[in-house]
Scaffold this active site. Structure first.
Site, PDB file in Angstrom:
ATOM      1  N   PRO A 147       0.979  -1.262  -0.010  1.00 23.17           N
ATOM      2  CG  PRO A 147      -0.072  -0.935   2.494  1.00 23.17           C
ATOM      3  CD  PRO A 147       0.843  -2.076   1.262  1.00 23.17           C
ATOM      4  CD  GLU A 148       5.118  -0.227   0.011  1.00 22.84           C
ATOM      5  OE1 GLU A 148       4.578  -0.859  -0.046  1.00 22.84           O
ATOM      6  OE2 GLU A 148       6.147  -0.664   0.447  1.00 22.84           O
TER       7      GLU A 148
END
Lengths: 254, 249
Positions: B130-131
């Site tokens: 989910p960066e």
């Protein structure tokens, strides 16, 4: 022949670039390929993601039928084909090097040059019954120009199969081999889904997305000019040859 | 030696455990330093043929300890460098590394799962990168994911962000095996270990070594460059502000 529109505003806006030649199933001309590059370059700084789609052709959803080979019939036919190959290579590079992600809405058919455009996109949406592939060796044209991006997309073994075998595969099979990332049940669902993905991407903080796309381009070598030049040269080397002059007229009798 | 990472060696089998369960085994500077120490022990051991990595408690690894990267301008770079070097050393171990992904494996944690030679999880584990949702670039894990699942699919996964289930991670090739529920993980991993230990140690080592060479794993340059790139994005004022807002700090 290329239309563009902006949806939403501010950082989360998306751009839509449409191949708009519906009476020819959005077949590509040299001018369209140039216009496509300009459209992407103009939109990219102003949006968070771009959708590349084809205008509906009659009662069918079609992405792109490839080059408009009827333009190669005259005395200057070879130079037109050459211009289309050069234009296609440049368009794929432009899509890949655009700072924001490109989502392809490959509904109905993405054939030959149309399929090559998918290779420049980051996320490809299609439908299970769509027609996808490179049948051009039958016409004495080499799809080598697609090799640089296709091998990074689906791997060496499968790229070999797709570029040498003129068979056209279904969207479902394209999804299985990684040529498409999402496969919808019907062609009508493709463009809305592609736009939804683009909106999701555009809603994310821009700096992270831009850095991530650029880093992936470096990692997979897909913007390495040496590969793009070499693959284009392989396709160009056949233009004007005896075999192409013998086989290409089949395209005009359809 | 720090208890943040534990190592148990039983002749040919080693178990490396991320042991910070109260923080879902998030990668702090101290945890990464402890992991590096444990790798040092493993590198010095010539008998171990299989290393199993898992997380203490219910998570595998929740990724970088983001709270540590705020406030201290030098912290992101140190943390990412340590993570990058950890992945490089882990891949270079002569033993076969098995990831037993017992629960959440997120961001850098999912990256560690990718670096393992073989990875097993259960269908409901939360995995993914989910960066980009936080404005961060997953540049350290990107080279490993590209090697694991190919550049085309890696592009979709990393640009889309979000979380996926263990089942989806299996379909994408991020993990090599999946069991229906968490309770079945240990049995599947044990069976895998047993099979792996039947291999001739020299043949397995030579094969892994060759694979590392062929897919570029033995060249640390891209992973180290990824650490610098990721740190540069975190250092941007807009990213710092976003992280503060999203993490409520």
């Amino acid at each position: 022949m290329i239309s563009t529109r902006l949806e939403g505003d501010g950082d989360s806006a998306i751009g839509l670039v449409t191949l708009a030649r519906p009476d020819k199933r959005n077949a590509l001309t040299p001018e369209m390929l140039t216009a496509l590059r300009h459209a992407v370059n103009d939109l990219a700084p102003a949006v968070g993601a771009i959708v590349l789609e084809g205008e509906r052709s009659g009662d069918r959803n079609v992405f792109c039928a490839g080059f408009d080979l009827s333009l190669c019939q005259g005395n200057d036919g070879d130079s037109v084909l050459e211009a289309m190959l050069v234009g296609l290579s440049a368009a794929v590079r432009t899509l890949r090097s655009a700072e924001v992600p490109i989502v392809a809405a490959a509904a109905g058919a993405a054939v030959a040059g149309g399929c090559a455009l998918l290779g420049g996109c980051d996320i490809v949406v299609t439908d299970s019954q769509s027609k996808i592939g490179y049948p051009v060796v039958k016409l004495g044209i080499s799809p080598a120009v697609s090799a640089a991006t296709l091998r990074t997309l689906i791997g060496e073994g499968r790229a070999r199969e797709r570029l040498l075998d003129p068979a056209v595969i279904t969207g479902a099979e394209a999804g299985r081999i990684g040529l498409a990332h999402e496969v919808m049940a019907s062609s009508a669902e493709v463009a809305p889904r592609a736009a939804a993905i683009a909106r999701e991407l555009a809603a994310k903080p821009r700096a992270g997305i831009v850095a991530t796309k650029s880093w992936l381009n470096q990692l997979d070598g897909s913007i390495d000019a040496r590969w793009a030049d070499r693959t284009l040269a392989a396709s160009l080397s056949l233009v004007g040859g005896i075999e192409q002059h013998r086989l290409l007229p089949q395209a005009w009798s359809r | 030696m720090s208890s943040l990472a534990t190592l148990h060696i039983e002749t040919r089998l080693a178990r490396l455990t991320l042991n910070r369960p109260e923080a879902c085994n998030a990668l702090s500077l101290d945890l990464l330093a402890a992991l590096h120490e444990r790798l040092g022990q493993l590198e010095a051991n010539r008998d171990v043929q299989v290393v199993v990595i898992t997380g203490a408690g219910t998570a595998f690894c929740a990724g970088m300890d983001l709270k540590q990267v705020l406030g201290d301008p030098g912290a992101p770079e140190r943390l990412l460098r340590l993570l990058a070097e950890f992945t490089i050393r882990l891949r270079a171990l002569p033993a076969v590394v098995v990831g037993a992904v017992n629960g959440a494996a997120i961001g850098g944690g999912c990256g560690i799962a990718c670096v393992c030679d073989l990875t097993v999880t259960h269908s409901d584990s939360k995995m993914g990168f989910p960066e980009v949702d936080l404005g961060i670039c997953p540049a350290v894990v990107a080279p490993w994911l590209v090697r694991k699942i190919g550049a085309g699919r890696a592009r979709q996964v990393l640009l889309s962000g979000g979380l996926i289930t263990g089942q989806r991670a299996f379909e994408l090739g991020i993990v090599t095996d999946v069991v229906p529920s968490a309770g079945e993980l240990d049995a599947r991993v044990s069976a895998l270990i047993e099979r792996l230990l039947t291999g001739g140690p020299d043949a397995v080592r030579a094969t892994k070594n060759l694979l590392n060479e062929l897919d570029g794993s033995s060249d640390p340059a891209s992973v180290l460059k990824g650490a610098d790139l990721s740190a540069a994005v975190i250092a941007l004022p807009e990213t710092q502000k976003l992280l503060r807002d999203k993490l409520g700090l």
